[in-house]
Write an enzyme that holds these catalytic residues in place. Structure first.
Site, PDB file in Angstrom:
ATOM      1  N   SER A   9       5.486 -19.260  74.298  1.00  0.00           N
ATOM      2  CA  SER A   9       5.034 -20.489  74.504  1.00  0.00           C
ATOM      3  C   SER A   9       6.033 -21.633  75.208  1.00  0.00           C
ATOM      4  O   SER A   9       5.492 -22.800  75.669  1.00  0.00           O
ATOM      5  CB  SER A   9       4.311 -21.190  73.472  1.00  0.00           C
ATOM      6  OG  SER A   9       5.103 -21.550  72.547  1.00  0.00           O
ATOM      7  N   TYR A  11       9.321 -23.628  77.233  1.00  0.00           N
ATOM      8  CA  TYR A  11       9.299 -24.032  78.489  1.00  0.00           C
ATOM      9  C   TYR A  11       9.811 -23.097  79.559  1.00  0.00           C
ATOM     10  O   TYR A  11       9.403 -22.564  80.510  1.00  0.00           O
ATOM     11  CB  TYR A  11      10.359 -25.464  78.670  1.00  0.00           C
ATOM     12  CG  TYR A  11      10.755 -25.800  80.087  1.00  0.00           C
ATOM     13  CD1 TYR A  11       9.940 -26.283  80.944  1.00  0.00           C
ATOM     14  CD2 TYR A  11      12.051 -26.264  80.187  1.00  0.00           C
ATOM     15  CE1 TYR A  11      10.154 -26.668  82.183  1.00  0.00           C
ATOM     16  CE2 TYR A  11      12.564 -26.698  81.454  1.00  0.00           C
ATOM     17  CZ  TYR A  11      11.283 -27.009  82.444  1.00  0.00           C
ATOM     18  OH  TYR A  11      11.888 -27.458  83.465  1.00  0.00           O
ATOM     19  N   ARG A  32       5.165 -18.344  67.018  1.00  0.00           N
ATOM     20  CA  ARG A  32       4.828 -18.756  65.473  1.00  0.00           C
ATOM     21  C   ARG A  32       3.405 -18.993  65.191  1.00  0.00           C
ATOM     22  O   ARG A  32       2.880 -18.508  64.249  1.00  0.00           O
ATOM     23  CB  ARG A  32       5.713 -20.008  65.064  1.00  0.00           C
ATOM     24  CG  ARG A  32       7.242 -19.356  64.962  1.00  0.00           C
ATOM     25  CD  ARG A  32       7.909 -20.680  64.342  1.00  0.00           C
ATOM     26  NE  ARG A  32       8.237 -21.708  65.187  1.00  0.00           N
ATOM     27  CZ  ARG A  32       8.805 -22.774  65.280  1.00  0.00           C
ATOM     28  NH1 ARG A  32       9.400 -22.774  64.031  1.00  0.00           N
ATOM     29  NH2 ARG A  32       9.013 -23.652  66.148  1.00  0.00           N
ATOM     30  N   ALA A  80      13.408 -17.250  72.233  1.00  0.00           N
ATOM     31  CA  ALA A  80      13.029 -18.085  71.193  1.00  0.00           C
ATOM     32  C   ALA A  80      14.345 -18.762  70.250  1.00  0.00           C
ATOM     33  O   ALA A  80      15.110 -17.850  69.951  1.00  0.00           O
ATOM     34  CB  ALA A  80      12.166 -17.246  70.025  1.00  0.00           C
ATOM     35  N   LYS A 160      23.997 -21.995  69.178  1.00  0.00           N
ATOM     36  CA  LYS A 160      23.883 -20.988  70.474  1.00  0.00           C
ATOM     37  C   LYS A 160      25.338 -20.051  70.593  1.00  0.00           C
ATOM     38  O   LYS A 160      24.949 -18.952  70.776  1.00  0.00           O
ATOM     39  CB  LYS A 160      23.846 -21.799  71.759  1.00  0.00           C
ATOM     40  CG  LYS A 160      22.364 -22.612  71.797  1.00  0.00           C
ATOM     41  CD  LYS A 160      21.074 -21.578  71.723  1.00  0.00           C
ATOM     42  CE  LYS A 160      20.920 -20.821  73.016  1.00  0.00           C
ATOM     43  NZ  LYS A 160      19.632 -19.908  72.786  1.00  0.00           N
TER      44      LYS A 160
HETATM   45  P1  NDP Z   1      11.277 -24.834  73.917  1.00  0.00           P
HETATM   46  O1  NDP Z   1      11.524 -25.648  72.988  1.00  0.00           O
HETATM   47  O2  NDP Z   1      10.237 -25.095  74.987  1.00  0.00           O
HETATM   48  O3  NDP Z   1      11.085 -23.331  73.487  1.00  0.00           O
HETATM   49  C1  NDP Z   1      11.878 -22.781  72.500  1.00  0.00           C
HETATM   50  C2  NDP Z   1      10.848 -21.694  71.902  1.00  0.00           C
HETATM   51  O4  NDP Z   1      11.738 -21.240  70.679  1.00  0.00           O
HETATM   52  C3  NDP Z   1       9.635 -22.124  71.318  1.00  0.00           C
HETATM   53  O5  NDP Z   1       8.744 -21.191  72.008  1.00  0.00           O
HETATM   54  C4  NDP Z   1       9.450 -22.116  69.849  1.00  0.00           C
HETATM   55  O6  NDP Z   1       8.595 -21.464  69.051  1.00  0.00           O
HETATM   56  C5  NDP Z   1      10.771 -20.859  69.528  1.00  0.00           C
HETATM   57  N1  NDP Z   1      11.473 -21.093  68.245  1.00  0.00           N
HETATM   58  C6  NDP Z   1      11.805 -22.009  67.598  1.00  0.00           C
HETATM   59  N2  NDP Z   1      11.995 -21.753  66.258  1.00  0.00           N
HETATM   60  C7  NDP Z   1      11.675 -20.606  66.018  1.00  0.00           C
HETATM   61  C8  NDP Z   1      11.195 -19.819  64.946  1.00  0.00           C
HETATM   62  N3  NDP Z   1      11.730 -20.487  63.854  1.00  0.00           N
HETATM   63  N4  NDP Z   1      10.573 -18.813  65.220  1.00  0.00           N
HETATM   64  C9  NDP Z   1      10.134 -18.437  66.318  1.00  0.00           C
HETATM   65  N5  NDP Z   1      10.248 -19.156  67.420  1.00  0.00           N
HETATM   66  C10 NDP Z   1      10.796 -20.151  67.302  1.00  0.00           C
HETATM   67  O7  NDP Z   1      12.814 -24.545  74.822  1.00  0.00           O
HETATM   68  P2  NDP Z   1      13.269 -23.933  76.070  1.00  0.00           P
HETATM   69  O8  NDP Z   1      12.017 -23.070  76.760  1.00  0.00           O
HETATM   70  O9  NDP Z   1      14.166 -24.814  76.782  1.00  0.00           O
HETATM   71  O10 NDP Z   1      14.422 -22.940  75.331  1.00  0.00           O
HETATM   72  C11 NDP Z   1      13.971 -21.488  75.572  1.00  0.00           C
HETATM   73  C12 NDP Z   1      15.209 -20.952  75.126  1.00  0.00           C
HETATM   74  O11 NDP Z   1      16.503 -21.112  76.191  1.00  0.00           O
HETATM   75  C13 NDP Z   1      16.250 -21.369  73.851  1.00  0.00           C
HETATM   76  O12 NDP Z   1      17.040 -19.868  73.401  1.00  0.00           O
HETATM   77  C14 NDP Z   1      17.351 -22.397  74.351  1.00  0.00           C
HETATM   78  O13 NDP Z   1      18.375 -22.560  73.335  1.00  0.00           O
HETATM   79  C15 NDP Z   1      17.637 -21.689  75.610  1.00  0.00           C
HETATM   80  N6  NDP Z   1      18.204 -22.622  76.548  1.00  0.00           N
HETATM   81  C16 NDP Z   1      17.594 -23.830  76.983  1.00  0.00           C
HETATM   82  C17 NDP Z   1      17.855 -24.930  77.936  1.00  0.00           C
HETATM   83  C18 NDP Z   1      17.317 -25.910  78.595  1.00  0.00           C
HETATM   84  O14 NDP Z   1      17.864 -26.773  79.058  1.00  0.00           O
HETATM   85  N7  NDP Z   1      15.972 -25.794  78.202  1.00  0.00           N
HETATM   86  C19 NDP Z   1      19.354 -24.637  78.691  1.00  0.00           C
HETATM   87  C20 NDP Z   1      20.020 -23.077  77.957  1.00  0.00           C
HETATM   88  C21 NDP Z   1      19.578 -22.430  77.116  1.00  0.00           C
HETATM   89  P3  NDP Z   1       7.136 -22.400  69.029  1.00  0.00           P
HETATM   90  O15 NDP Z   1       6.304 -22.515  70.049  1.00  0.00           O
HETATM   91  O16 NDP Z   1       6.537 -21.716  67.912  1.00  0.00           O
HETATM   92  O17 NDP Z   1       7.747 -23.747  68.373  1.00  0.00           O
END
Ligand code: NDP
Length: 316
Positions: A9, A11, A32, A80, A160
């Site tokens: 879910s 971004y 989750r 995630a 990370k």
């Molecule tokens: P979001 O916050 O939109 O998404 C993060 C996701 O991780 C959510 O779906 C969340 O699930 C899930 N998550 C967090 N904790 C847990 C847990 N304990 N168990 C299961 N799921 C979990 O962030 P982004 O889309 O921006 O990030 C996605 C990935 O990209 C991450 O790995 C981030 O580090 C990486 N990233 C992002 C960047 C950015 O600029 N956006 C840049 C570089 C890397 P829930 O919906 O249940 O909360």
């Protein structure tokens, strides 16, 4: 072909799911809380979702949580990870969670490749100097003990870096074919209803706040999603892929936003009086070898703001 997307879910993940469905894949999406409409409605609305999207409950910190969902999948996109929280809450889900997902993959012979969403944070931060002439590339690895200027990002960076390090060790030891994506800050349209951490600085600027004295790379969310899928589909893809359209100081971000939206009161003031933190370059060579064409930052910013407007996050 059946594939799994963890943290579906989010971004970036939502765009990966959208593109996978468009390409005809059957997608097992882990969340989750698959019962929370705020987390799933936008996914269920995607083209092809009715026929080929399946939702599964899984938590990074629950051992074995991903075992059954990964069984029978050909590819796994592990996105995630907690983005910007506090110390204790961050490292464990990032590192143990990544290993938890990779352990599930190691147990499932159907899985041919794993694409891991790491971050440029696992690349950039060491004592190697960064200046406008320096080109950062995939050979750089952050030092988890290095303390950098953006204090609030410190623990995220460590999480990370340690997660990617642990993933490489595990993948090598267990013969997992893994490709890693290292994006910079991601901008562009939101599919999910809530504002995620990386577009927040853009919202802060259009709300008239002063900008931080820092330089960061930006990339479009659709290019990031596309890169994940190419990294999975292209057999010769390997190692890490940095994704960055351009590194800019926040003052430049403010300047572009003011020229796109001249009626907004976007400030040209920095939060401190120090000299501006220099920019640097991030190599695009490897990403371009996957066929990625980077959307210009101006377009990504415009798409982000238009998306804020559509979702009534801003009113102008
Ligand atoms: P979001 O916050 O939109 O998404 C993060 C996701 O991780 C959510 O779906 C969340 O699930 C899930 N998550 C967090 N904790 C847990 C847990 N304990 N168990 C299961 N799921 C979990 O962030 P982004 O889309 O921006 O990030 C996605 C990935 O990209 C991450 O790995 C981030 O580090 C990486 N990233 C992002 C960047 C950015 O600029 N956006 C840049 C570089 C890397 P829930 O919906 O249940 O909360």
């Amino acid at each position: 072909v059946v594939v799994c997307v963890t943290g579906a879910s989010g971004y970036i993940a939502s765009w990966i799911v959208k593109f996978l469905l468009q390409r005809g894949y059957t997608v097992r999406a882990t969340l989750r809380d698959p019962g929370d409409p705020k987390k799933v409605e936008h996914l269920l609305r995607l083209e092809g979702a009715k026929e080929r999207l399946q939702l599964f409950k899984a938590d990074l910190v629950e051992e074995g949580s991903f075992d059954s969902v990964v069984q029978g999948c050909h590819g796994v996109f592990h996105t995630a990870s907690p983005v910007l929280l506090h110390v204790g809450e961050l490292i464990d889900p990032a590192v143990k969670g990544t290993l938890n997902v990779l352990e599930a993959c190691a147990k499932s012979p159907s899985v041919k490749r794993v694409v891991l969403t790491s971050s440029i944070c696992a690349v950039l931060f060491s004592d190697r100097p960064k200046t406008p002439q320096v080109v950062v590339d995939e050979t750089w690895f952050s030092d988890p003990h290095f303390s950098h200027q953006l204090k609030s990002w410190q623990w995220y960076t460590v999480s990370k870096t340690l997660a990617e390090e642990a993933a490489w060790k595990f993948a090598e030891k267990n013969g997992i074919d893994m490709v890693v994506i290292n994006p910079v800050l991601v901008a562009g349209p939101l599919l999910q209803p809530q504002v995620n951490a990386s577009v927040e600085p853009i919202l802060n600027l259009i709300n008239g706040n002063k900008f931080p004295n820092s330089s960061f790379g930006w990339v479009n969310v659709k290019d990031v999603a596309e890169a994940h899928i190419k990294a999975y589909e292209i057999a010769s893809a390997c190692g890490r892929y940095c994704l960055s359209e351009r590194v800019v100081h926040y003052s430049e971000l403010a300047r572009i936003l003011s020229s796109l939206y001249p009626t907004l009161q976007i400030t040209a003031e920095c939060e401190d009086d120090e000299p501006y933190v220099p920019t640097y370059q991030i190599s695009q060579e490897k990403a371009k070898s996957l066929g990625i064409e980077f959307t210009p930052l101006e377009v990504s910013l415009k798409e982000t703001v238009e998306s804020f407007r559509e979702k009534n996050i801003v009113n102008f």
